[in-house]
Design a protein around this motif. Sequence first.
Motif, mmCIF file in Angstrom:
data_model
loop_
_atom_site.group_PDB
_atom_site.id
_atom_site.type_symbol
_atom_site.label_atom_id
_atom_site.label_comp_id
_atom_site.label_asym_id
_atom_site.label_seq_id
_atom_site.Cartn_x
_atom_site.Cartn_y
_atom_site.Cartn_z
ATOM 1 N N TYR A 36 -37.165 -40.903 81.546
ATOM 2 C CA TYR A 36 -38.142 -40.977 82.624
ATOM 3 C C TYR A 36 -37.405 -40.698 83.919
ATOM 4 O O TYR A 36 -36.395 -41.324 84.206
ATOM 5 C CB TYR A 36 -38.791 -42.363 82.707
ATOM 6 C CG TYR A 36 -39.705 -42.496 83.908
ATOM 7 C CD1 TYR A 36 -41.034 -42.108 83.828
ATOM 8 C CD2 TYR A 36 -39.225 -42.962 85.120
ATOM 9 C CE1 TYR A 36 -41.860 -42.198 84.931
ATOM 10 C CE2 TYR A 36 -40.054 -43.059 86.225
ATOM 11 C CZ TYR A 36 -41.364 -42.670 86.117
ATOM 12 O OH TYR A 36 -42.191 -42.756 87.213
ATOM 13 N N SER A 77 -35.776 -41.497 74.894
ATOM 14 C CA SER A 77 -36.824 -41.425 75.905
ATOM 15 C C SER A 77 -36.169 -41.238 77.267
ATOM 16 O O SER A 77 -35.137 -41.831 77.548
ATOM 17 C CB SER A 77 -37.657 -42.710 75.922
ATOM 18 O OG SER A 77 -38.259 -42.934 74.678
ATOM 19 N N SER A 106 -40.315 -37.950 78.730
ATOM 20 C CA SER A 106 -40.361 -37.409 77.378
ATOM 21 C C SER A 106 -39.848 -38.463 76.394
ATOM 22 O O SER A 106 -39.017 -39.294 76.727
ATOM 23 C CB SER A 106 -39.518 -36.146 77.256
ATOM 24 O OG SER A 106 -38.157 -36.442 77.458
ATOM 25 N N THR A 107 -40.380 -38.392 75.185
ATOM 26 C CA THR A 107 -39.949 -39.278 74.108
ATOM 27 C C THR A 107 -39.910 -38.458 72.827
ATOM 28 O O THR A 107 -40.831 -37.695 72.554
ATOM 29 C CB THR A 107 -40.919 -40.465 73.921
ATOM 30 O OG1 THR A 107 -40.913 -41.236 75.118
ATOM 31 C CG2 THR A 107 -40.493 -41.340 72.762
ATOM 32 N N SER A 164 -43.115 -51.160 72.349
ATOM 33 C CA SER A 164 -43.630 -50.052 73.140
ATOM 34 C C SER A 164 -43.151 -50.246 74.574
ATOM 35 O O SER A 164 -42.645 -51.309 74.925
ATOM 36 C CB SER A 164 -45.158 -49.989 73.059
ATOM 37 O OG SER A 164 -45.731 -51.236 73.367
ATOM 38 N N TYR A 165 -43.296 -49.223 75.389
ATOM 39 C CA TYR A 165 -42.788 -49.315 76.756
ATOM 40 C C TYR A 165 -43.661 -48.518 77.716
ATOM 41 O O TYR A 165 -44.487 -47.714 77.306
ATOM 42 C CB TYR A 165 -41.341 -48.796 76.828
ATOM 43 C CG TYR A 165 -41.241 -47.300 76.662
ATOM 44 C CD1 TYR A 165 -41.186 -46.472 77.779
ATOM 45 C CD2 TYR A 165 -41.236 -46.721 75.404
ATOM 46 C CE1 TYR A 165 -41.121 -45.102 77.634
ATOM 47 C CE2 TYR A 165 -41.173 -45.351 75.260
ATOM 48 C CZ TYR A 165 -41.111 -44.540 76.377
ATOM 49 O OH TYR A 165 -41.058 -43.186 76.233
ATOM 50 N N ARG A 166 -43.465 -48.766 79.013
ATOM 51 C CA ARG A 166 -44.093 -47.952 80.052
ATOM 52 C C ARG A 166 -43.324 -48.150 81.356
ATOM 53 O O ARG A 166 -42.581 -49.111 81.522
ATOM 54 C CB ARG A 166 -45.567 -48.283 80.228
ATOM 55 C CG ARG A 166 -45.850 -49.584 80.921
ATOM 56 C CD ARG A 166 -47.325 -49.768 81.152
ATOM 57 N NE ARG A 166 -47.574 -51.097 81.697
ATOM 58 C CZ ARG A 166 -48.757 -51.549 82.001
ATOM 59 N NH1 ARG A 166 -49.827 -50.799 81.807
ATOM 60 N NH2 ARG A 166 -48.904 -52.755 82.485
ATOM 61 N N PHE A 226 -49.260 -48.496 77.453
ATOM 62 C CA PHE A 226 -47.915 -48.518 76.890
ATOM 63 C C PHE A 226 -47.800 -47.364 75.899
ATOM 64 O O PHE A 226 -48.796 -46.843 75.399
ATOM 65 C CB PHE A 226 -47.656 -49.851 76.171
ATOM 66 C CG PHE A 226 -47.300 -50.973 77.109
ATOM 67 C CD1 PHE A 226 -45.978 -51.283 77.360
ATOM 68 C CD2 PHE A 226 -48.286 -51.709 77.740
ATOM 69 C CE1 PHE A 226 -45.635 -52.318 78.219
ATOM 70 C CE2 PHE A 226 -47.963 -52.745 78.602
ATOM 71 C CZ PHE A 226 -46.631 -53.050 78.841
ATOM 72 N N SER A 227 -46.581 -46.970 75.603
ATOM 73 C CA SER A 227 -46.351 -45.912 74.623
ATOM 74 C C SER A 227 -46.893 -46.331 73.262
ATOM 75 O O SER A 227 -47.191 -47.502 73.031
ATOM 76 C CB SER A 227 -44.847 -45.633 74.496
ATOM 77 O OG SER A 227 -44.191 -46.742 73.888
ATOM 78 N N LYS A 228 -46.981 -45.383 72.376
ATOM 79 C CA LYS A 228 -47.330 -45.681 70.997
ATOM 80 C C LYS A 228 -46.270 -46.643 70.453
ATOM 81 O O LYS A 228 -45.087 -46.499 70.768
ATOM 82 C CB LYS A 228 -47.319 -44.366 70.213
ATOM 83 C CG LYS A 228 -47.633 -44.500 68.745
ATOM 84 C CD LYS A 228 -47.603 -43.146 68.092
ATOM 85 C CE LYS A 228 -46.311 -43.035 67.321
ATOM 86 N NZ LYS A 228 -46.177 -41.825 66.535
#
Length: 146
Positions: A131, A129, A140-141, A108-110, A117-119
Amino acid sequence: MKVITLLMALGFLCPSPETTVTPTQEIIVLSLDQEDSKAEIEQFLNQLKQHGLELKKQSFSRSLGKIKRFKLQITHPDGLDWKIVGQGFSTFQLRLHLDTGQKIQQFSYRFNNKGDFSKPLSLRSCGQSDYQFGGKHSASTSFIMK
């Protein structure tokens, strides 16, 4: 009637194999900061490779000693093909979920240490993705499971 009720109750209490998630034993967070030097960027990329991820493409645009934009295409033999673009960020974090054998199961990331964090994203998927922050924030992802 009691048998049907008992069977229904057992069905609700026993999770199906599709919804059972193997518990992860360890989580590692890799960080990329806007101020990171070329050596620190290389260390970040090497850590990705050490955990079985492959880099098909990579580019880092720098200005005045800071990362202005990065593009990565990360793949894995299980089928992962993930493209990510980050621009106008201060910190990018990638959280790797490892099993007991230290093999990556999902990630996951942020950005910018904000929010959750992302799903968790599967190694059996492909997606992209983005940013961007430059006056206006957009993220967006999109992912497709293989």
